[in-house]
Design a protein around this motif. Structure first.
Motif, PDB file in Angstrom:
ATOM      1  N   VAL A 127      41.247  70.240  99.627  1.00  0.00           N
ATOM      2  CA  VAL A 127      41.519  71.785  99.413  1.00  0.00           C
ATOM      3  C   VAL A 127      39.378  72.296  99.343  1.00  0.00           C
ATOM      4  O   VAL A 127      39.649  72.611  98.032  1.00  0.00           O
ATOM      5  CB  VAL A 127      42.488  73.030  98.362  1.00  0.00           C
ATOM      6  CG1 VAL A 127      42.299  74.478  99.128  1.00  0.00           C
ATOM      7  CG2 VAL A 127      43.117  72.077  99.203  1.00  0.00           C
ATOM      8  N   LYS A 128      39.419  73.511  99.846  1.00  0.00           N
ATOM      9  CA  LYS A 128      37.341  73.277  99.837  1.00  0.00           C
ATOM     10  C   LYS A 128      37.944  75.258  99.607  1.00  0.00           C
ATOM     11  O   LYS A 128      38.865  76.138  99.174  1.00  0.00           O
ATOM     12  CB  LYS A 128      37.011  74.011 100.505  1.00  0.00           C
ATOM     13  CG  LYS A 128      36.676  72.069 101.139  1.00  0.00           C
ATOM     14  CD  LYS A 128      35.661  73.015 102.896  1.00  0.00           C
ATOM     15  CE  LYS A 128      35.609  70.870 102.869  1.00  0.00           C
ATOM     16  NZ  LYS A 128      34.317  71.272 104.538  1.00  0.00           N
ATOM     17  N   LEU A 129      37.163  75.642  97.814  1.00  0.00           N
ATOM     18  CA  LEU A 129      37.423  76.507  96.623  1.00  0.00           C
ATOM     19  C   LEU A 129      36.264  77.261  96.967  1.00  0.00           C
ATOM     20  O   LEU A 129      34.592  77.021  96.843  1.00  0.00           O
ATOM     21  CB  LEU A 129      38.133  76.286  95.434  1.00  0.00           C
ATOM     22  CG  LEU A 129      39.006  75.378  95.578  1.00  0.00           C
ATOM     23  CD1 LEU A 129      39.274  74.758  93.979  1.00  0.00           C
ATOM     24  CD2 LEU A 129      40.154  76.028  95.897  1.00  0.00           C
ATOM     25  N   SER A 135      31.536  75.345  90.039  1.00  0.00           N
ATOM     26  CA  SER A 135      30.224  74.345  90.051  1.00  0.00           C
ATOM     27  C   SER A 135      30.159  73.562  91.236  1.00  0.00           C
ATOM     28  O   SER A 135      31.600  74.044  91.876  1.00  0.00           O
ATOM     29  CB  SER A 135      29.912  73.262  88.661  1.00  0.00           C
ATOM     30  OG  SER A 135      31.047  72.861  88.835  1.00  0.00           O
ATOM     31  N   GLU A 136      29.517  73.449  91.680  1.00  0.00           N
ATOM     32  CA  GLU A 136      29.604  72.093  92.916  1.00  0.00           C
ATOM     33  C   GLU A 136      30.827  71.245  92.681  1.00  0.00           C
ATOM     34  O   GLU A 136      31.626  71.054  93.205  1.00  0.00           O
ATOM     35  CB  GLU A 136      28.300  71.580  93.017  1.00  0.00           C
ATOM     36  CG  GLU A 136      27.933  70.571  94.233  1.00  0.00           C
ATOM     37  CD  GLU A 136      26.447  69.969  94.443  1.00  0.00           C
ATOM     38  OE1 GLU A 136      26.562  69.392  95.195  1.00  0.00           O
ATOM     39  OE2 GLU A 136      25.994  70.848  93.512  1.00  0.00           O
ATOM     40  N   ASN A 137      30.897  70.516  91.348  1.00  0.00           N
ATOM     41  CA  ASN A 137      31.942  70.010  91.305  1.00  0.00           C
ATOM     42  C   ASN A 137      33.990  69.776  91.419  1.00  0.00           C
ATOM     43  O   ASN A 137      34.321  69.674  91.632  1.00  0.00           O
ATOM     44  CB  ASN A 137      31.862  68.875  89.661  1.00  0.00           C
ATOM     45  CG  ASN A 137      30.917  67.914  89.838  1.00  0.00           C
ATOM     46  OD1 ASN A 137      29.882  67.629  90.464  1.00  0.00           O
ATOM     47  ND2 ASN A 137      30.358  68.248  88.276  1.00  0.00           N
ATOM     48  N   ASP A 138      33.956  71.688  90.793  1.00  0.00           N
ATOM     49  CA  ASP A 138      34.498  71.930  90.826  1.00  0.00           C
ATOM     50  C   ASP A 138      35.329  72.896  92.579  1.00  0.00           C
ATOM     51  O   ASP A 138      36.084  73.386  92.725  1.00  0.00           O
ATOM     52  CB  ASP A 138      35.275  73.511  89.847  1.00  0.00           C
ATOM     53  CG  ASP A 138      34.915  72.993  88.456  1.00  0.00           C
ATOM     54  OD1 ASP A 138      35.054  72.187  88.083  1.00  0.00           O
ATOM     55  OD2 ASP A 138      34.300  73.564  87.621  1.00  0.00           O
ATOM     56  N   SER A 139      34.241  72.487  93.581  1.00  0.00           N
ATOM     57  CA  SER A 139      34.326  73.318  95.238  1.00  0.00           C
ATOM     58  C   SER A 139      35.703  72.939  95.149  1.00  0.00           C
ATOM     59  O   SER A 139      35.890  73.322  96.194  1.00  0.00           O
ATOM     60  CB  SER A 139      32.732  73.554  95.511  1.00  0.00           C
ATOM     61  OG  SER A 139      32.747  71.998  96.062  1.00  0.00           O
TER      62      SER A 139
END
Length: 359
Positions: A127-129, A135-139
């Motif tokens: 899933v894209k958020l 942050s980029e790592n949490d996207s």
């Protein structure tokens, strides 16, 4: 058995944003398809009832008035066995509060939109958020089962089922929240329902929001969707109110007073759209759509929240009681699709009845 680890991604903020708190919704309790049934099964019925703006303990009543506020009809239902009311009106933000409290707010990731999804080679969902705090790592996030409840304009449905789109019903609606510090005018202080014009295709839904405010939605036939839908300024909101006064000029007091008392920040414009339910195809991945993301329904049904809550409960029940995801989804579809199809048909019938034109 170890319970699953659940994360809820919520587009809105923890504090309900302006423009989304100013209306109430119905939860039915006159048969097992209603939201009050789901609330009972979830163990939150008492908490939901505490926040009811109106509770129809002996019978559920929906009133239809003519332009002079004479009652044309009253639709009545008795409470279903085991329920304290045949229906309630509840502020949307209060229902959200009860539901998020029982889920556990620590499980909710606020201000985060799910914008895309795809099946991975390992069978899981990616899933894209989207969110300014990410942050980029949490996207992105991976999951074994994706339950999609992102509303009628579902971004994930557009990603996974791009051809499954909303259908315009031919009805536009302008609305808002009117504030009366000294109390709501009669008859809206005690009743909720719909004012209809005499064959001119205009109707206005009215419901108390609390002791000093009333939500309204003026609807009318329009061949195409009027743009823009988003209200971007106080001046534009005031223009919408003035347009509503002209559209509803046939309606006598307190209609005009309700519009005069409307908070411009609460004004909205929407196109009434709906969508037929669909059966799930797990070849797209372990993703299940519930509520409006599967079967969008117009506000004229008064049943969208009930369907969504029942979908959630029924899906959970089938997931816990089935031997496989395929078995659970098949049972869920067999339950939810006929229920949603019936309400969509009734919604269209109510639209036709409320916006009749000519003799």
């Amino acid at each position: 058995m170890t319970p699953p680890s659940i994360t809820v991604y919520e587009r809105d903020a923890n504090v309900v944003p302006a423009g989304r708190e100013g209306y109430t919704i119905s939860l039915a309790g006159h048969d097992e398809t209603g939201g009050l049934y789901a609330a009972r099964d979830l163990g939150i019925l008492d908490d939901v009832m505490k926040h009811a703006v109106q509770s129809f303990g002996n019978k559920f009543e929906f009133t239809m008035w003519n332009s002079s506020w004479s009652e044309l009809l009253t639709q009545k239902h008795e409470p279903a066995p085991g329920l304290p009311a045949s229906g309630i009106r509840i502020a949307r933000k209060k229902l959200r509060q009860v539901l998020t409290d029982v889920v556990g707010r620590e499980r909710v990731i606020w201000n985060t939109t799910c914008v895309d999804a795809e099946r991975l080679h390992n069978g899981r969902m990616l899933v894209k958020l989207s969110g300014s705090h990410l942050s980029e790592n949490d996207s992105t996030a991976e999951c074994d089962l994706l339950i999609i409840a992102d509303g009628a304009s579902s971004k994930l449905r557009a990603s996974l089922r791009p051809n499954d789109t909303l259908q315009y019903t031919g009805i536009m609606q302008k609305g808002g929240l009117a504030i009366f510090p000294n109390g709501i005018p009669k008859p809206v202080d005690e009743k909720w329902g719909l004012i209809v014009s005499s064959g001119k295709g205009v109707a206005c839904f009215l419901s108390p929001y609390d002791e000093t405010s009333v939500s309204w939605g003026l609807s009318y036939r329009a061949p195409t969707i009027e743009e823009p839908l988003r209200i971007s300024s106080i001046e534009e909101a005031q223009s919408v109110i003035e347009e509503s006064k002209e559209l509803g000029k046939e309606f006598v007091e307190p209609f005009q007073s309700i519009l005069d008392a409307t908070d411009p920040k609460s004004v909205s414009r929407l196109a009434a759209r709906d969508k037929q339910p669909f059966s799930h195809d797990l070849s797209l991945g372990p993703a299940i759509f519930i509520g409006d993301s599967n079967h969008a329904i117009t506000p004229f049904s008064g049943y969208g929240a009930s369907l969504a809550m029942k979908d959630g409960w029924d899906l959970a029940t089938h997931l816990c009681g089935s031997q496989s995801l395929e078995e659970a989804v098949k049972a869920y579809d067999a339950t939810s699709i006929p229920r949603a199809t019936k309400m969509l048909k009734e919604s269209r019938q109510r639209i036709d009845m409320s916006h009749v034109t000519g003799l």
